[in-house]
Design a protein around this motif. Structure first.
Motif, mmCIF file in Angstrom:
data_model
loop_
_atom_site.group_PDB
_atom_site.id
_atom_site.type_symbol
_atom_site.label_atom_id
_atom_site.label_comp_id
_atom_site.label_asym_id
_atom_site.label_seq_id
_atom_site.Cartn_x
_atom_site.Cartn_y
_atom_site.Cartn_z
ATOM 1 N N GLU A 1 -10.170 -1.109 13.333
ATOM 2 C CA GLU A 1 -9.838 -0.714 11.963
ATOM 3 C C GLU A 1 -9.582 0.786 11.899
ATOM 4 O O GLU A 1 -10.301 1.592 12.507
ATOM 5 C CB GLU A 1 -10.978 -1.082 11.011
ATOM 6 N N ARG B 1 -9.261 3.732 8.979
ATOM 7 C CA ARG B 1 -9.774 3.779 7.603
ATOM 8 C C ARG B 1 -9.618 5.162 6.992
ATOM 9 O O ARG B 1 -10.006 6.176 7.583
ATOM 10 C CB ARG B 1 -11.248 3.387 7.623
ATOM 11 N N HIS B 2 -9.016 5.212 5.785
ATOM 12 C CA HIS B 2 -9.012 6.409 4.950
ATOM 13 C C HIS B 2 -10.034 6.229 3.830
ATOM 14 O O HIS B 2 -10.128 5.144 3.231
ATOM 15 C CB HIS B 2 -7.643 6.602 4.274
ATOM 16 N N GLN B 3 -10.765 7.291 3.505
ATOM 17 C CA GLN B 3 -11.667 7.298 2.357
ATOM 18 C C GLN B 3 -11.636 8.695 1.732
ATOM 19 O O GLN B 3 -11.689 9.697 2.450
ATOM 20 C CB GLN B 3 -13.104 6.956 2.768
ATOM 21 N N SER C 1 -7.107 1.004 4.362
ATOM 22 C CA SER C 1 -7.516 0.652 5.721
ATOM 23 C C SER C 1 -6.560 -0.389 6.277
ATOM 24 O O SER C 1 -5.931 -1.153 5.537
ATOM 25 C CB SER C 1 -8.954 0.125 5.749
ATOM 26 N N TRP C 2 -6.459 -0.419 7.592
ATOM 27 C CA TRP C 2 -5.625 -1.375 8.304
ATOM 28 C C TRP C 2 -6.450 -1.962 9.453
ATOM 29 O O TRP C 2 -7.196 -1.236 10.136
ATOM 30 C CB TRP C 2 -4.386 -0.712 8.893
ATOM 31 N N THR C 3 -6.320 -3.244 9.703
ATOM 32 C CA THR C 3 -6.979 -3.900 10.831
ATOM 33 C C THR C 3 -5.907 -4.408 11.783
ATOM 34 O O THR C 3 -4.952 -5.073 11.367
ATOM 35 C CB THR C 3 -7.862 -5.070 10.361
#
Length: 487
Positions: free
Chosen positions: A83, A85-87, A151-153
């Motif tokens: 994954e 992930r941006h937060q 997010s991308w998986t």
């Protein structure tokens, strides 16, 4: 449109780009829509999109705002979900992008990427000194207008051999969605994975992979998956080809089938829990290589499998799936036929066992319990095991016959004097300290498969299992299974 605006959209907006020369120092090929050109992860020898003509010169490393979730250890050939992930709490960030790659310590490509949805795509860098592979967002994967993060998986298959530590490099864009090259933030992230200690599943002893696998037992509890469950593993050993496998979860009591399909990439292994796919059921499992479009059986003798079984009784075992090779080019019948007849006759598929043997049976007086599992190979899934014959050998030349019958497709029975109903009785034929062996077959000429799991309650609940040996074969076993195109 100005060139600067096109470069801006390569990451923030994701419009179609064929081959932009972002760096001027290398020629790159990017034959896809959405996302940057290859080589923008910030890995050794690479740039990012934090350039004056692209998204500004600022770049940040902040795991709280941009990170990679990857396995700490990898097993060669295994496939993992990763994954990106941006937060952020910054409400001005309204569009998102990333590019990710994996490299060895010598800066070589490590493993292979696969997109599992339309949010990501794989691209190659064919520059002779690099030849790296990347996965990144698509136009639909920029989440335009979304605040708070994204997010991308994706799937990553580890190299087929131990290549030492691997580092994942990613660059991400938190854009303000104003369709120009101002106000965007470029982030960098890394994650590492080292070779794991667990090897991939071993092939059957002295056996070969096949196009049809039969797992003799799977089970899970309706009350507690921790006390009774099965982890099922399936491996495609082919070095270059993928395969679709049709999974038939057969209820051992009723013969009812739950279906599933899995797509296995080259040299890929999947592991699934019975409690996730067919909970509260005990039975056996077929894994059949099928055509991707029609679902009809196909010759693909590269499947291996095993199962790790835990029973509430305390018994546990690792059982190898029985592999049957397909020799004929295809199973006869029209492409849309609802059933397929698999002839386990030594010509179309490997011949099925006719007689099975259990090499070691301890005396009941020695505190060893043995669970016998028998599955019929013939007819459809609802066909009962039927009447069978057994012979107990006491290890000193004595042989004692007995019979059994079972009205369900799968037999599961403890080898006690009640089941092994010999004369003299089992505990008399095998007194304490003595070991014998058994043979089993059906009364009719039919295929049969089985396994046995032992539990020694006198030595710390030690348990082990094995498949029953094939003493003789038959050419009269035909297995009928429903077939349909993969969903």
């Amino acid at each position: 449109m100005k060139r600067r605006q096109w470069i801006k959209l390569c990451l923030a907006a994701g419009f179609a780009i064929a081959a932009l020369l972002l760096s001027g120092s290398r020629s790159r090929v990017a034959g896809f829509s959405g996302g940057p050109d290859p080589g923008r992860t910030g890995a050794p020898g690479e740039l990012t999109c934090a350039t004056g003509e692209c998204h500004g010169t600022a770049r940040v490393t902040d795991p709280a705002r941009f990170s990679i979730v990857a396995p700490r250890e990898y097993v060669p050939g295994r496939t993992y979900r990763i994954e990106v992930r941006h937060q952020t709490m910054d409400a001005s960030r309204l569009r998102w992008g990333f590019q990710l790659t994996a490299l060895t310590t010598t800066r070589q490509r490590a493993g292979a990427w696969r997109a599992i949805d339309e949010l990501t795509a794989v691209v190659e860098d064919t520059f002779p000194d690099f030849r790296r592979q990347y996965i990144q967002h698509t136009f639909g994967g920029t989440f335009r207008g979304q605040a708070g993060g994204a997010s991308w998986t994706v799937e990553w298959t580890a190299p087929t051999a131990d290549v030492g530590p691997i580092t994942f490099y990613a660059a991400g864009n938190q854009a303000d969605n104003n369709d120009n090259n101002t106000g965007d933030l470029i982030f960098l992230a890394q994650a590492s994975s080292v070779p794991g200690a667990s090897p991939p599943p071993a092939p059957p002893s002295g056996g070969l992979p096949g196009s049809l696998l039969v797992y003799p037992l799977y089970t899970s509890s309706a009350i507690s998956r921790h006390t009774q469950n099965t982890r099922i593993s399936l491996t495609n050993t082919h070095e270059t080809q993928s395969v679709t496998a049709h999974l038939y979860f057969v209820d051992g009591d009723s013969g009812a089938i739950d279906h599933g399909f899995v797509l296995l990439g080259r040299q890929q292994t999947i592991s699934i829990l019975a409690s996730d796919l067919d909970p509260a059921t005990t039975g056996y499992l077929f894994a059949l290589a099928v055509d991707d479009a029609t679902g009809r059986p196909r010759p693909f003798n590269h499947l291996l499998g095993d199962s790790h079984i835990k029973l509430a009784s305390g018994m546990a075992a690792n059982l190898i799936a029985e592999a049957f090779q397909m020799n004929a080019p295809a199973v006869s019948g029209p492409a849309n036929a609802p059933l397929a007849e698999l002839r386990l006759d030594g010509e179309q598929y490997s011949a099925a066992p006719r007689t099975l043997s259990l090499a070691s049976l301890s005396s009941p007086a020695d505190g060893v319990e043995t669970l016998l599992i028998l599955n019929r190979l013939g007819g459809d899934a609802t066909t009962a095991l039927g009447a069978g014959l057994g012979t107990l050998y006491d290890g000193r030349g004595g042989a004692y016959g007995f019979s059994f019958t079972h009205a369900q497709p799968q037999l599961r029975a403890l080898l006690t004097p009640a089941f092994v109903a010999t004369t003299p009785a089992l505990d008399a034929a095998l007194p304490a300290g003595r070991t014998g062996w058994l043979k089993f077959q059906l009364q009719e000429d039919a295929g049969i498969l089985g396994a046995a799991i032992r539990l020694d309650r006198r030595t710390g609940l030690r348990s082990q299992g094995r498949g029953l040996a094939h003493a003789t074969l038959t050419r009269n076993a035909t297995l009928t299974l429903p077939v349909f195109p993969p969903a």
